[in-house]
Motif scaffolding. Structure first.
Motif, PDB file in Angstrom:
ATOM      1  N   ASN A 195      -1.973  -1.194  -1.341  1.00  0.00           N
ATOM      2  CA  ASN A 195      -1.606  -2.297  -2.223  1.00  0.00           C
ATOM      3  C   ASN A 195      -1.357  -3.595  -1.475  1.00  0.00           C
ATOM      4  O   ASN A 195      -0.707  -4.497  -1.994  1.00  0.00           O
ATOM      5  N   LEU A 421     -10.241   1.680 -16.887  1.00  0.00           N
ATOM      6  CA  LEU A 421      -9.775   1.058 -15.655  1.00  0.00           C
ATOM      7  C   LEU A 421      -9.704  -0.458 -15.812  1.00  0.00           C
ATOM      8  O   LEU A 421     -10.643  -1.099 -16.280  1.00  0.00           O
ATOM      9  N   TYR A 423      -8.503  -3.750 -13.277  1.00  0.00           N
ATOM     10  CA  TYR A 423      -8.048  -4.114 -11.938  1.00  0.00           C
ATOM     11  C   TYR A 423      -7.982  -5.622 -11.816  1.00  0.00           C
ATOM     12  O   TYR A 423      -8.981  -6.330 -11.986  1.00  0.00           O
ATOM     13  N   PRO A 425      -6.491  -8.148  -8.897  1.00  0.00           N
ATOM     14  CA  PRO A 425      -5.873  -8.194  -7.567  1.00  0.00           C
ATOM     15  C   PRO A 425      -4.536  -8.924  -7.594  1.00  0.00           C
ATOM     16  O   PRO A 425      -4.332  -9.856  -8.376  1.00  0.00           O
ATOM     17  N   GLN A 426      -3.619  -8.466  -6.729  1.00  0.00           N
ATOM     18  CA  GLN A 426      -2.303  -9.088  -6.654  1.00  0.00           C
ATOM     19  C   GLN A 426      -2.428 -10.555  -6.248  1.00  0.00           C
ATOM     20  O   GLN A 426      -3.202 -10.909  -5.371  1.00  0.00           O
ATOM     21  N   ASN A 434     -12.800  -4.256 -15.917  1.00  0.00           N
ATOM     22  CA  ASN A 434     -12.197  -4.337 -17.241  1.00  0.00           C
ATOM     23  C   ASN A 434     -12.691  -3.196 -18.118  1.00  0.00           C
ATOM     24  O   ASN A 434     -13.885  -3.075 -18.390  1.00  0.00           O
ATOM     25  N   THR A 458     -15.502  -2.378  -5.552  1.00  0.00           N
ATOM     26  CA  THR A 458     -14.119  -2.166  -5.989  1.00  0.00           C
ATOM     27  C   THR A 458     -14.006  -0.881  -6.793  1.00  0.00           C
ATOM     28  O   THR A 458     -13.058  -0.096  -6.611  1.00  0.00           O
ATOM     29  N   MET A 462     -11.928   2.578  -5.898  1.00  0.00           N
ATOM     30  CA  MET A 462     -10.967   3.118  -6.848  1.00  0.00           C
ATOM     31  C   MET A 462     -11.258   4.580  -7.171  1.00  0.00           C
ATOM     32  O   MET A 462     -10.338   5.373  -7.428  1.00  0.00           O
ATOM     33  N   ILE A 467      -7.945   2.155  -3.329  1.00  0.00           N
ATOM     34  CA  ILE A 467      -7.155   1.122  -3.979  1.00  0.00           C
ATOM     35  C   ILE A 467      -6.734   1.665  -5.341  1.00  0.00           C
ATOM     36  O   ILE A 467      -7.398   2.548  -5.904  1.00  0.00           O
ATOM     37  N   PRO A 469      -5.664   1.230  -9.427  1.00  0.00           N
ATOM     38  CA  PRO A 469      -5.952   0.343 -10.558  1.00  0.00           C
ATOM     39  C   PRO A 469      -4.687  -0.321 -11.079  1.00  0.00           C
ATOM     40  O   PRO A 469      -3.580   0.199 -10.940  1.00  0.00           O
ATOM     41  N   THR A 470      -4.870  -1.488 -11.696  1.00  0.00           N
ATOM     42  CA  THR A 470      -3.749  -2.142 -12.354  1.00  0.00           C
ATOM     43  C   THR A 470      -3.293  -1.324 -13.554  1.00  0.00           C
ATOM     44  O   THR A 470      -2.095  -1.195 -13.815  1.00  0.00           O
ATOM     45  N   SER A 471      -4.244  -0.762 -14.279  1.00  0.00           N
ATOM     46  CA  SER A 471      -3.943   0.172 -15.359  1.00  0.00           C
ATOM     47  C   SER A 471      -5.143   1.099 -15.511  1.00  0.00           C
ATOM     48  O   SER A 471      -6.222   0.838 -14.992  1.00  0.00           O
TER      49      SER A 471
END
Length: 656
Positions: A195, A421, A423, A425-426, A434, A458, A462, A467, A469-471
């Motif tokens: 992360n 999925l 994603y 990035p921070q 998406n 990416t 994943m 890495i 996923p954001t959700s």
């Protein structure tokens, strides 16, 4: 002619997770391709033992890999119940921290005992001077002089021996701390780097900071500090006035120490942050040295490093200036205190309340009482650095996901479910992926294609958990990758990244993933499965060829093929290949095609990210990514025909 991807509820698909043609009169090429199932694991529709459900993969049961019972199918014999309900003890990294701290405390307690004896023995010199001045010189007794000298010599030698012993203990304490925390910190940093940009690896430098502090003069000052009251009592017994002078000086020095901490802590913190940024630039330069030289980027790279280094040095200078001023004031106060003690002691001696020997002894003891405080102020920067280092180490080890207990599951079959999925990035608001949803049954092969920047790499990262996923979720045999035992997951998946990196060592070690328990048979099988055995055999030293961190003396294509063998090591059930033929020639492409065929024969689920059409003939399905979303997903021939039709339509529109 249209192609659609149904993700309305993620449920309306066959049980094997295959795209299906809907409608009895659907024609080839006019199919409505439906996304694979994304139902959560454990739902009744996903139960492999449900005799009422007939999957669409030739009548075979869908491989769930996570069933809790034994399915009966349609009257077939019972399947063997997998043995997987056995928990493994997680590598409790926070426990390693507790053990390391406990070892330090235990050893420091022993060192404090030696320090107590040492500080008592320190009084021997003042006592000797006092006795020489007030007894020997007045009595002129040689016997008394010899006896006192012998006792004091013994005390001094004992003090030196005890001081050496406590230094030995502190040195071994530092080594023990490094040995107990080194591996846990590296493991936690590797996991935490999922992360971040890898800055956690610099916490290993924090461990070196702690080691240095444990054997520093500042630590000695801190260990001697608690015994300052002992010297104050000794001075007070000589005369209360002298005791009050030293006691007042101690309070003044403590106030200086507090002020010094407040005026230097922020600057030292800024210096450390900027130095960390400079170290990241330095690491990037070492990894990209060839590019820097080829593109004449040395001035720019040096400028980036120098900018953060200069900021760090400015902050250090500002902090050290304040620290030096505080240390100088402290030293001046200590020397003035000794002057005051000698002056006031002489006055008391004139009044007949003290002797000359008492005044000299009190002055020496007073200097010893103030010395630890002065040393602590001078080394305050080192203490602050060490305290911050310990805080970062503690946070890293206590918050690591590796501390969580994981269920040991059966060896996965290779079924893959990707569920919605997302994603981002921070630090950005750009959506890279998406609502990605699809599914593959065990043994399937998929090619992911799309324009540059579509999110293919990416998505590949994943799929193997490199890495997060954001959700959404990536599931292997219905279990979220985050809930697999980390070691078990790694042994059952393979990954060939786009940027191939080899470890310093032999080809044999690289194929065996640097594992000491990797057998020659496993390495040979992986090389054969990846179809690289013939290439390795042509090298002068074969499997014992030593490669550097940059892969030398191998070419780019050879590095890629060795990394392909590494991906297939250990008979994994799921493999992701990111641009596996980007550096390959014709022979390499043919070998890759044979490797894909071998993987298909072994029932290995393969996801290949590619831009070259030659690899598409080796897969069962194709997924087309566009701007982070799925544009098409289905059987290879159907997707290729639809892509060809789209190309024709665009050509007609351009001509019109």
């Amino acid at each position: 002619m249209t192609i659609s991807y149904d993700v309305a509820d993620g449920q309306r698909t066959n049980r094997a997770g295959e795209p299906q043609v809907l409608g009895p009169d659907a024609k080839k090429g006019d199919a409505r391709l439906v996304g694979a199932k994304t139902a959560a694991a454990g739902g009744p529709a996903l139960n492999a033992g449900d005799a009422r459900a007939k999957p669409a993969d030739g009548g075979k049961s869908a491989r769930t890999g996570a069933g809790t019972g034994t399915g009966t199918g349609t009257g077939k014999a019972k399947a063997e119940k997998p043995e997987f309900h056995q928990r493994t003890t997680p590598p409790d990294l926070s426990k390693a921290l507790e053990n390391g701290v406990a070892a330090v405390r235990r050893n420091l307690l022993i060192v404090l005992m030696f320090s107590c004896v040492i500080n008592v023995l320190v009084l021997s010199i003042p006592v000797y001077l006092f006795q020489i001045s007030d007894r020997v010189l007045t009595s002129r007794s040689l016997d008394t002089l010899v006896m006192l000298t012998g006792v004091i010599v013994g005390a001094v030698l004992l003090q030196a021996a005890f001081d050496a012993i406590r230094r030995f203990i502190l040195m071994r304490t530092a080594v023990e701390l490094a040995s107990q925390l080194g591996s846990p910190i590296l493991a936690a940093a590797a996991r935490a780097s999922l992360n971040s940009n890898g800055k956690e690896y610099q916490i290993l430098n924090d461990l070196q900071q702690l080691r240095g502090f444990l054997v520093s003069g500042t630590m000695m000052a801190f260990l001697d500090g608690p015994f300052a009251p002992l010297f104050l009592v000794a001075i007070y017994l000589i005369h209360p006035h002298l005791g009050m002078i030293v006691g007042g000086t101690c309070l003044i020095l403590l106030v200086i120490a507090v002020i010094n901490q407040k005026i230097t802590s922020r600057h030292f913190s800024d210096a450390n942050q900027n130095q960390s940024k400079a170290n990241l630039h330095l690491d990037a330069m070492s990894r990209n040295s060839q590019i820097i030289n080829a593109l004449a980027m040395i001035p720019e790279a040096v400028h980036l490093w120098g900018r953060d280094t200069a900021a760090s040095l400015r902050a250090q200078v500002s902090a050290q200036d304040r620290n030096i001023v505080s240390a100088s004031i402290t030293k001046a106060v200590r020397l003035l205190t000794q002057v005051a003690m000698l002056g006031w002691g002489s006055f008391l001696a004139i009044q007949g309340e003290l002797t000359g020997g008492m005044v000299i002894a009190a002055s020496i003891i007073g200097g010893r009482a103030l010395s630890p405080i002065e040393g602590a102020i001078e080394g305050w920067n080192q203490y602050l650095l060490s305290r911050n280092s310990y805080g970062r180490i503690s946070t890293l080890l206590k918050s690591s996901p590796l501390n969580s207990e994981r269920l040991v599951l059966p060896k996965p079959q290779g079924r893959l479910d990707v569920e919605r999925l997302l994603y981002v990035p921070q630090g950005t608001k750009r959506v890279v992926l998406n609502s990605i949803t699809f599914s593959l049954k065990a043994g399937d092969s998929l090619a992911i294609i799309g324009n540059s920047g579509a999110g293919k790499t990416t998505l590949g990262k994943m799929l193997v958990g490199s890495i997060l996923p954001t959700s959404g979720a990536v599931r292997l045999d219905l279990m979220d990758l985050r809930n697999w035992n980390q070691r078990q997951l790694g042994e059952n998946i393979g990954y060939l990244p786009q940027d191939v990196q080899l470890f310093p060592g032999t080809i044999k070690q690289n194929i065996g993933r640097m594992r000491e328990d990797a057998s020659d048979e496993q390495i040979y099988e992986a090389a054969c499965l990846a179809d690289v055995h013939a290439m390795i055999s042509e090298l002068a030293h074969g499997y014992e060829t030593v490669v550097a961190a940059d892969g030398a003396p191998l070419s780019g294509g050879q590095k890629q093929r060795i990394a392909l063998a590494r991906a297939f090591f250990g008979n994994p059930r799921f493999v992701v290949l990111d641009e596996p033929n980007s550096n390959l020639d014709t022979n390499g492409d043919e070998a890759l095609a044979r490797a894909m065929a071998h993987a298909k024969a072994e029932g290995i689920t393969v996801v290949a990210i590619t831009q070259k059409p030659s690899l598409l003939k080796c897969v069962d399905r194709i997924l087309v990514l566009a701007d982070g979303s799925i544009s098409m997903f289905g059987f290879r021939n159907e997707v290729l025909e639809l892509l060809a039709d789209r190309k024709k339509q665009r050509a007609v529109q351009q001509q019109g």
